[in-house]
Design a protein around this motif. Structure first.
Motif, PDB file in Angstrom:
ATOM      1  N   VAL A 107       0.832  -1.201   0.000  1.00  0.00           N
ATOM      2  CA  VAL A 107       0.000   0.000   0.000  1.00  0.00           C
ATOM      3  C   VAL A 107       0.872   1.258   0.000  1.00  0.00           C
ATOM      4  O   VAL A 107       0.687   2.169  -0.812  1.00  0.00           O
ATOM      5  N   VAL A 108       1.836   1.306   0.914  1.00  0.00           N
ATOM      6  CA  VAL A 108       2.679   2.491   1.066  1.00  0.00           C
ATOM      7  C   VAL A 108       3.531   2.703  -0.178  1.00  0.00           C
ATOM      8  O   VAL A 108       3.705   3.834  -0.642  1.00  0.00           O
ATOM      9  N   ARG A 109       4.065   1.627  -0.742  1.00  0.00           N
ATOM     10  CA  ARG A 109       4.911   1.759  -1.933  1.00  0.00           C
ATOM     11  C   ARG A 109       4.141   2.426  -3.074  1.00  0.00           C
ATOM     12  O   ARG A 109       4.654   3.328  -3.750  1.00  0.00           O
ATOM     13  N   GLN A 110       2.888   2.003  -3.294  1.00  0.00           N
ATOM     14  CA  GLN A 110       2.138   2.636  -4.370  1.00  0.00           C
ATOM     15  C   GLN A 110       1.852   4.097  -4.044  1.00  0.00           C
ATOM     16  O   GLN A 110       1.939   4.964  -4.914  1.00  0.00           O
ATOM     17  N   TYR A 111       1.550   4.365  -2.777  1.00  0.00           N
ATOM     18  CA  TYR A 111       1.264   5.758  -2.398  1.00  0.00           C
ATOM     19  C   TYR A 111       2.493   6.634  -2.631  1.00  0.00           C
ATOM     20  O   TYR A 111       2.381   7.762  -3.118  1.00  0.00           O
ATOM     21  N   LEU A 112       3.664   6.123  -2.308  1.00  0.00           N
ATOM     22  CA  LEU A 112       4.894   6.883  -2.542  1.00  0.00           C
ATOM     23  C   LEU A 112       5.151   7.077  -4.027  1.00  0.00           C
ATOM     24  O   LEU A 112       5.527   8.167  -4.465  1.00  0.00           O
TER      25      LEU A 112
END
Length: 406
Positions: A107-112
């Motif tokens: 989730v965080v990787r895509q948000y970044l």
């Protein structure tokens, strides 16, 4: 008919199984179909802007903050801006409790990927991270290539895989605003900080950040043009273990070896000119430009450590109070690329301007701060009492590394 069967099946699942099902469905469709691209927004939501600092933070006259006596130094630290840092939290507590760190990393990787370049600083709160081991697991699952800190001159040490202490500098020392490893041809694109134990309110320890664009706009062309034209020379003088007359980094610590041959190989491969003295102390330098191309956008960005990498920093450091050293024996030196001296008046002016655009925020336990290292600088103010912050440094290789300094 198929929809009814899927709905019936979903209703029979336990809460945990439902979460696993949702995660699988999002992963299956969000990464393979443009129409379902926004996977991260299903689990992360943008929070309201961070509140103002609960206690005013004095900058002017602060002990062991280089240049704080300068007449243009700001009196106090600025509050967070409306979207700087940009703050996100899990959309609901059920997600936070039931998703694994591997899922959160996805989730965080895509948000970044979608947002870090836009905001420069993304603060993620309320993830299920309780210690540096959890932080290490999250970093590993982000699927970036980890970067060694070999050759770095920050005072820190490794804790677990891909994780170091953010800084082992004395508490009373304030670390200046800087782009991490801008003095090196192998800098970090992404800096990640994790707060395990926040400092108590009113006891300092703020991690301050500043947008490079705000800083360079205020500097003006009269200051920036000579550096753009002449480039920079970063020179280090590192004592060998046992001969250092102060508590600071040695070449053995910096290069993570006791073998001179390994140091020489590193310097040669990285493009440094080096020499040893009779006591096996090391002088080495490299010429670099004052700007780089951002590795994702390819836009030029001011990226250097002009005033941070100089004796004007170490002279106001607590470890050097009892060290009577000639300037060329200080560990950090910065010149114009042709070897010319940089005026100290310019260095202290640059410091003052940089702090004028810096903002601070108050850590909470479990916070994870992601910084685009080319777009945003960071620092740490002196503090009292407990404070534990860890860091990870990552190169995000959107382009071949050897194209970025051209």
């Amino acid at each position: 008919m198929a929809y009814k069967l899927i709905s019936r099946y979903y209703k029979k699942l336990s809460q945990q199984s439902r979460m696993q099902w949702r995660t699988w469905m999002y992963k299956r469709y969000c990464f393979n179909s443009q129409s379902y691209r926004d996977y991260s927004s299903a689990f992360l939501q943008n929070e309201s802007p961070l509140p103002e600092l609960s206690v005013p933070v004095q900058l002017a006259g602060r002990k062991y903050l280089p240049g704080s006596w300068h007449h243009q130094f700001p009196q106090q630290l600025n509050n967070p801006q409306p979207d700087f840092p940009h703050v996100v939290t899990p959309s609901n507590t059920t997600d936070a409790a039931n998703l694994s760190l591997t899922d959160w990393a996805t989730v965080v990787r895509q948000y970044l990927d979608d947002n870090l370049t836009k905001y420069g600083a993304v603060l993620v709160r309320s993830l299920p991270i309780q210690n540096e081991t959890h932080f290490s697991q999250l970093v590993s699952q982000l699927k970036y290539n980890p970067q060694s800190y070999k050759g770095g001159i920050g005072n820190r040490h490794s804790k677990v895989t891909n994780v170091m202490t953010a800084s082992d500098e004395p508490k009373e020392c304030s670390i200046e605003l800087h782009n991490e490893m801008a003095y090196s041809p192998n800098w970090s694109d992404l800096i990640i900080f994790y707060c395990k134990i926040p400092p108590a309110l009113g006891h300092g320890g703020h991690t301050c950040i500043a947008k490079v664009s705000d800083y360079v706009d205020r500097l003006g062309q009269d200051i920036t043009q000579p550096f753009l034209k002449r480039g920079l020379r970063y020179q280090n003088y590192l004592f060998s273990q046992g001969s250092v007359p102060y508590k600071y980094i040695t070449w053995q610590q910096s290069f993570q070896t006791k073998e001179k041959a390994e140091v020489e190989e590193f310097c040669t491969n990285a493009g440094y000119t080096y020499k040893w003295d009779d006591n096996e102390n090391l002088t080495y330098y490299i010429d670099l430009p004052a700007v780089v191309n951002h590795s994702k956008t390819s836009k030029l960005s001011w990226f250097n450590q002009i005033y941070q990498h100089s004796p004007t920093y170490t002279r106001e450091h607590p470890s050097f109070e009892v060290a009577d050293l000639p300037l060329d024996k200080h560990p950090l030196q910065c010149y114009f690329g042709d070897g010319g001296e940089i005026s100290e008046d310019i260095l202290f002016y640059m410091r003052s301007v940089n702090w004028q655009v810096a903002v601070g925020f108050e850590w909470q336990a479990g916070d994870v701060l992601f910084l685009d290292n080319v777009l945003v600088q960071h620092s740490r103010l002196s503090f009292e009492g407990p404070r534990k912050v860890y860091a990870s440094y990552l190169p995000v290789e959107y382009l071949a590394r050897d194209t970025l300094r051209k």
